[in-house]
Every structure is written in C-alpha cells, then in structure tokens.
Design an enzyme around this catalytic site. Structure first.
Site, PDB file in Angstrom:
ATOM      1  N   GLU A 308       0.825  -1.203   0.000  1.00 44.67           N
ATOM      2  CA  GLU A 308       0.000   0.000   0.000  1.00 44.67           C
ATOM      3  C   GLU A 308       0.860   1.254   0.000  1.00 44.67           C
ATOM      4  O   GLU A 308       0.604   2.217  -0.738  1.00 44.67           O
ATOM      5  CB  GLU A 308      -0.928   0.005   1.224  1.00 44.67           C
ATOM      6  CG  GLU A 308      -2.124  -0.911   1.098  1.00 44.67           C
ATOM      7  CD  GLU A 308      -3.063  -0.479  -0.002  1.00 44.67           C
ATOM      8  OE1 GLU A 308      -3.564   0.658   0.024  1.00 44.67           O
ATOM      9  OE2 GLU A 308      -3.280  -1.284  -0.926  1.00 44.67           O
ATOM     10  N   ASP A 312       1.167   3.983  -3.138  1.00 41.68           N
ATOM     11  CA  ASP A 312       0.913   5.410  -2.948  1.00 41.68           C
ATOM     12  C   ASP A 312       2.081   6.258  -3.431  1.00 41.68           C
ATOM     13  O   ASP A 312       1.910   7.248  -4.150  1.00 41.68           O
ATOM     14  CB  ASP A 312       0.658   5.708  -1.464  1.00 41.68           C
ATOM     15  CG  ASP A 312      -0.679   5.192  -0.969  1.00 41.68           C
ATOM     16  OD1 ASP A 312      -1.523   4.833  -1.812  1.00 41.68           O
ATOM     17  OD2 ASP A 312      -0.879   5.138   0.255  1.00 41.68           O
ATOM     18  N   SER A 513      -7.449   2.819  -3.385  1.00 38.60           N
ATOM     19  CA  SER A 513      -6.201   3.290  -2.792  1.00 38.60           C
ATOM     20  C   SER A 513      -5.158   3.581  -3.874  1.00 38.60           C
ATOM     21  O   SER A 513      -4.146   4.223  -3.594  1.00 38.60           O
ATOM     22  CB  SER A 513      -5.651   2.268  -1.796  1.00 38.60           C
ATOM     23  OG  SER A 513      -5.477   1.012  -2.417  1.00 38.60           O
ATOM     24  N   ASP A 554     -16.341  12.562 -17.972  1.00 37.80           N
ATOM     25  CA  ASP A 554     -17.561  11.973 -17.423  1.00 37.80           C
ATOM     26  C   ASP A 554     -17.582  10.461 -17.656  1.00 37.80           C
ATOM     27  O   ASP A 554     -17.150   9.966 -18.703  1.00 37.80           O
ATOM     28  CB  ASP A 554     -18.783  12.624 -18.080  1.00 37.80           C
ATOM     29  CG  ASP A 554     -20.056  12.402 -17.286  1.00 37.80           C
ATOM     30  OD1 ASP A 554     -19.972  11.836 -16.172  1.00 37.80           O
ATOM     31  OD2 ASP A 554     -21.129  12.799 -17.765  1.00 37.80           O
ATOM     32  N   VAL A 555     -18.059   9.734 -16.665  1.00 41.63           N
ATOM     33  CA  VAL A 555     -18.171   8.278 -16.744  1.00 41.63           C
ATOM     34  C   VAL A 555     -19.653   7.914 -16.758  1.00 41.63           C
ATOM     35  O   VAL A 555     -20.394   8.286 -15.840  1.00 41.63           O
ATOM     36  CB  VAL A 555     -17.459   7.599 -15.549  1.00 41.63           C
ATOM     37  CG1 VAL A 555     -17.645   6.087 -15.605  1.00 41.63           C
ATOM     38  CG2 VAL A 555     -15.979   7.958 -15.533  1.00 41.63           C
ATOM     39  N   GLY A 573     -23.102  13.304 -15.928  1.00 41.02           N
ATOM     40  CA  GLY A 573     -23.056  14.206 -14.785  1.00 41.02           C
ATOM     41  C   GLY A 573     -22.600  13.483 -13.529  1.00 41.02           C
ATOM     42  O   GLY A 573     -22.057  12.372 -13.576  1.00 41.02           O
ATOM     43  N   ASP A 575     -22.594  11.270 -10.211  1.00 42.73           N
ATOM     44  CA  ASP A 575     -23.303  10.080  -9.723  1.00 42.73           C
ATOM     45  C   ASP A 575     -22.528   9.498  -8.550  1.00 42.73           C
ATOM     46  O   ASP A 575     -21.326   9.732  -8.404  1.00 42.73           O
ATOM     47  CB  ASP A 575     -23.465   9.040 -10.837  1.00 42.73           C
ATOM     48  CG  ASP A 575     -22.140   8.654 -11.477  1.00 42.73           C
ATOM     49  OD1 ASP A 575     -21.326   7.981 -10.818  1.00 42.73           O
ATOM     50  OD2 ASP A 575     -21.903   9.035 -12.640  1.00 42.73           O
TER      51      ASP A 575
END
Length: 596
Positions: A308, A312, A513, A554-555, A573, A575
């Site tokens: 992790e 990062d 993450s 946008d997805v 938009g 969500d």
C-alpha cells in the site's frame, strides 16, 4: 541572608536580590500540585464519582461483523498511544465551519485567504484551563509524554494498558486481522467511561473502539488485461496501468511541461506495517522512468516493503514527479493521530492522500466523526487539501448489505462520506484499451447516513436523483438526504490494476487506494501552477470541483453494486458511483487558473 542567582539551588531564585523570599520554579509547583491531588484522591470518601460512558452508540468488538479477532491479552505494562478529544464549544465550531467554506469557495472574495494555526486556535476558543484540566487528569492516572496540540482541542499521550483499563474502566485486548494475523492492535473489548467531571471536558478517547479496514487480498494480486503499449522496461508491467497509461488517459504533463515545484508539497499517509524499501522505489524510478524519491519522512520508517505504501508513493510521484513528497507514518492505526499530526505542522504539505476508511456503522461513533471533521475543517481553513479513497466493497461496505434475517441496507463509508474531504472512487476502462471508463463494481460510493447534503453538491445530487437514467435502488436501502460520494474518480478496478514495484518484485494492484494518490497528484500539479502565479493553494477542493464539472472525463457506464442485487449506476453528470468522473489535467489547469 538572601542567596545570589549563582549560589541558589536549581529552580529557586529570589524574586529580588534584596528580598529573602524565594521564587518556586513552575515545575516544582506542578509536581506538588499533582502529589496533593493524588493524596486527596486517596483520602477522599469512598463514594465514587458517577461516570459517563463515552461513544455510547458504538457497540464493542463483535466477532460476527468484524474482520479482527482476539489474539491475546496484552502485558499490563505494554504502552498504548492515545488521543483525547477536548470539547470545542458548538458556536465556535460553527464559526470555523463558516470560515472553512468561505475560503474554499472560488467565487468568494475570501477564496484562498487561509488562516494560520494561531488564528484557528483563536476561532476555536478552547480555554487553556479546559485542556489543562484534561491533561492533568490523565497525568494523575499514569499518562506519560502528554502533549496538548496547538489548537488545544486534542491531547496525545502514552499510558500503560493497566492504567488505561483502570482510568477508563474497560478491558484492553490485542486483536489480529484475519487476512493479516501478523498485524495486531490494542483495542477496548468493552465500553469505556470517564468520571463525570472529566467527561465535561473530554468527548472521546480514540481509537479505543475503531477497527481499521484493509484492502481485500485479491486486489494485491491482480492480473493485467490491458491492450496498450508498456512504457516500463520490465515485461512484468505488460497489460497493467503504468505512468504512460495515466498520462494518456488524463492528459497529464510530463518533463518540461510540469508546473514549477517551488513552494509546493504533497504527502501520503501510511499506518502500522506499511513501510517502503528504497530499492523498490529505485527499481520503479529506473524501469518506469519516474523519479519516486521521498523528500521528507515524518514518523520514522523501516526497510520493510508494504504494497500500500509503495503503491501510494510510486503513483503520486508518477503524476507529480517534480513535487517534493512527504511520507507520514503512524505506528498505530489512528486517523485522529494522523489528523492531529498534519494540522499541527507549521509547514504541513499542501495535498494529502489517505487510503483509510471504514463503514459508518462499524465502530464509528458520531463523536468520532465529529472530531475527525473538526480536524478536516482546520486543515481546509489552512489551505490544505485532503483526499480519501472511497472504499473497495461497493455499496455494501465491509459489513455487507444484509438481508434474510437482518434488514438489508447499504453501508456508507467514513471518512469518504464526510462533507469536509474529497472522496475518490474507482473506475475501469470500458474496453481493454485506453479510452472511455466505467464505474468499478467494487468502488465505494453512495450516501451518508450521518451527514446531510452540503450546499456545494445540492444541485448535483438532486440532478442525479431526478434522472430517469439513475434507475435508483429501493429507497429502504439508502438515505436520500445524505451527503453523496465519491466526488471524483480514477482508474482502480481489476480490469486496470497498477504495476507496482514492491518487496523486490513487480505486481498488479487494484483499489481506490490507487485512485486517490493519482487524483492527489493532479491537484498537487494544479497547486504548482497557481503558486507560480503567486496565487494560493486550492485548499478544500470540493467547491471548485462542483463548479467545474466539465473539467472531468464523465463516466456513464457501470454500477458499484459489488455483485449485490442493487447499486448506484454511473450516468451523465455527477453520480454516487464515480462522482464527476476522472481528471482531465488540461481542462482542470485552465479552470484552476481562471480563479487567479
């Protein structure tokens, strides 16, 4: 006769050279005071002062719902690191909240006019006597190395297990995680309390009841399926997300196109056992052609690779290669310790990425969230940006959605559901090529059961709920009046795992993450552009984000149901599966500079 300064015993000096009265050093006065208090407690009547249970809404550890199990009974002398939250008067906290939103609003004339630590301390107005009473109580009961933070609203201290149990009227046990039994933490196995007089000053002692959530193991062993060029020298990155993939997907600058790093900074937060190996960072830097050096370490580091931590580091530096990175480590899994740490730094990094969270319903009291939110507001009022991963278990969270013998409901995340931070969700590419994206079905998102809809997102949330394309899940599963999250997203799903150098090897890693440090790196770059123009950092990001939806990709595909019957669908938009979508650096830079 009077003594002269060079002949007086240490700590004793005459108030005047002609006055035989000795001045007693403050440390001696404090010691006498504490001894007297202890003696009085021994001589006091046997009638005990009534006690107040803290965080009463939180049930102690339950093996049925927790990923943690009782490993052993700790030695009574084992030392715990704890943080006590000192009460802040409601009116003062509301004033801080007002300032927080004012300086974070790009359309407000006060945008970017951040406060200093001293100014925020004045706003909070916690009396020094209140903090000192609380500190003295813990010292009297065995606390060592006590430290009141600059704002006087938190006290960090160390105390033995024996003294914690006696002081808080609880039992401390050592817990291990079922997926990582080598990681063990000390937590209260029962409710805890304080004497009524002290409970007037202290609202909680954290984290006695909070158990952290870990990334599901399968996300750290992901296999790449991407059909795109591999820009890293190692064949192990074939089909995985690499620096080149992110640069193309999000229009990221590289090389000479990077904004100035002067005065800029960013940080990642890591917790117990999540370290890095310098050789891993060197391997990634060499073979994937990005400088992953760390400028500063806070909290110490050991040469043990944590996937992790290295994820990062490698990917926030992939995006913002030239910006100095601070690695902030806490030996305990304590969000409060971390928040206390970063808000107390006079030179705190401007952007913070955190992969930490839990279900609101699991060991997360209203008092705990209230205290964390106060810290987030302090950070924003100082011009710091905080981004949290939204979670990796869809709408059901760690606890699951329930059903059959237990009423079904979605389980929103905290801190992702906090209105005072930026939550980052996860996506996949819609196909196996770089292009349009879809909601990752395990990406965290939904509506808080604790916090209402903040003003900055009211129109966006209403637009989603009123759209026929949303095909909303049954109303009994979710809170239609809650804060919606995530705010934005980035790649993080299993179709697009990241290529990470960790523990001497290469591997594919997925999860929000991964998405959080990527988005954090983007906003760190935007800070660089603004700082170069002698403008302020962006601070709390959400008001800017919700005013500039067109600056994101946008997805419009996918659903974060985590294989449950229901979830939230990604639509045009905003969500609650992907927020406004993924970053487009070129558009974001133009928007950020329009407020200079």
């Amino acid at each position: 006769s009077t003594c002269t300064p060079d002949l007086c015993p240490r700590g004793l000096l005459p108030t005047h050279t002609s006055d035989p009265t000795y001045h007693i050093h403050p440390l001696i006065i404090q010691t006498i005071k504490m001894l007297c208090l202890g003696l009085l407690s021994l001589l006091a009547p046997s009638v005990a002062e009534s006690r107040v249970r803290l965080e009463p809404s939180v049930a102690p550890h339950s093996a049925e719902t927790s990923s943690w199990f009782v490993a052993s009974t700790p030695e009574p002398s084992e030392v715990m690191e704890l943080t006590a939250a000192v009460r802040v008067d409601d009116a003062n906290r509301r004033e801080l909240e007002k300032i927080f939103f004012t300086v974070s609003d790009p359309d407000n004339s006060e945008y970017g006019k951040y406060l200093s630590i001293e100014e925020i301390t004045h706003v909070l107005g916690v009396p020094a006597a209140r903090a000192e009473r609380a500190r003295e109580f813990f010292v009297l009961h065995g606390a060592i190395h006590t430290e009141v933070n600059p704002y006087r609203d938190m006290i960090a201290f160390k105390m033995s297990v024996r003294d914690v149990e006696n002081t808080l009227n609880t039992t401390i046990l050592k817990y291990a995680h079922k997926d990582k039994p080598h990681i063990q933490i000390l937590r209260a196995s029962s409710y805890y309390s304080l004497p009524e007089s002290v409970a007037n000053d202290v609202i909680l002692v954290g984290e006695l009841l909070q158990f952290p959530r870990f990334k599901p193991p399968h996300l750290s062993k992901a296999v790449g399926k991407g059909d795109w060029p591999n820009d890293c020298d190692t064949g192990s990155c074939e089909g995985l997300v690499t620096p080149g993939v992110l640069a193309k997907a999000y229009n990221l600058p590289t090389g000479d196109g990077l904004p100035s790093a002067e005065g800029n900074s960013m940080a990642v937060a890591e917790f117990q056992g999540q370290y890095y190996i310098e050789s891993d960072l060197t391997k990634f830097s060499t073979e994937c052609h990005r400088d992953c050096s760390i400028a500063k370490v806070i909290g110490g580091d050991l040469p043990i690779g944590g996937v992790e931590a290295e994820l990062d580091i490698e990917y926030i530096k992939t995006v913002a290669t030239n910006i100095p990175l601070t690695f902030i480590y806490n030996a305990q899994y304590s969000l409060l310790n971390w928040a206390n740490q970063i808000t107390g730094l006079s030179d705190s990094p401007l952007v913070h990425s955190v992969s930490y969270g839990n279900d609101e319903a699991q060991q997360t009291s209203a008092e705990y969230m209230y205290t964390c939110n106060t810290a987030f507001m302090k950070a924003g009022a100082r011009g710091l940006s905080i981004l949290f991963a939204s979670g990796d278990q869809g709408v059901c969270g760690r606890e699951g959605c329930g059903g059959l013998f237990k009423k079904a409901s979605f389980k929103p995340d905290f801190p992702a559901g906090s209105p005072y931070i930026t939550a980052v969700g996860g996506t996949n590419f819609h196909t196996n090529s770089i292009g349009a994206e879809e909601a990752w079905n395990d990406g965290g998102g939904g509506f808080s059961n604790t916090f209402g809809i903040p003003g900055y997102q009211s129109d966006a949330v209403e637009g989603y709920k009123s759209s026929s394309d949303a095909d909303l899940p049954p109303s009994y599963l979710w809170n239609s009046t809650g804060r919606g999250y995530p705010d934005v997203s980035a790649l993080g799903g299993l179709k697009a795992p990241y290529c990470v150098a960790t523990s001497g090897r290469w591997g594919g890693v997925a999860g929000t993450s991964a998405a959080s440090p990527v988005v954090a790196g983007v906003f760190a770059l935007l800070n660089g552009a603004r700082l170069k123009a002698n403008s302020a950092s962006m601070g709390f990001l959400n008001p800017f984000i919700y005013k500039n939806a067109d600056a994101f990709n946008d997805v419009e595909y996918g659903e974060n149901n985590a294989n449950y019957q229901y979830g939230f669908k990604a639509i045009a938009g905003w969500d609650p599966a992907t927020g406004f979508g993924t970053p487009n650096y070129e558009k974001l830079a133009k928007a950020a500079m329009s407020y200079v």
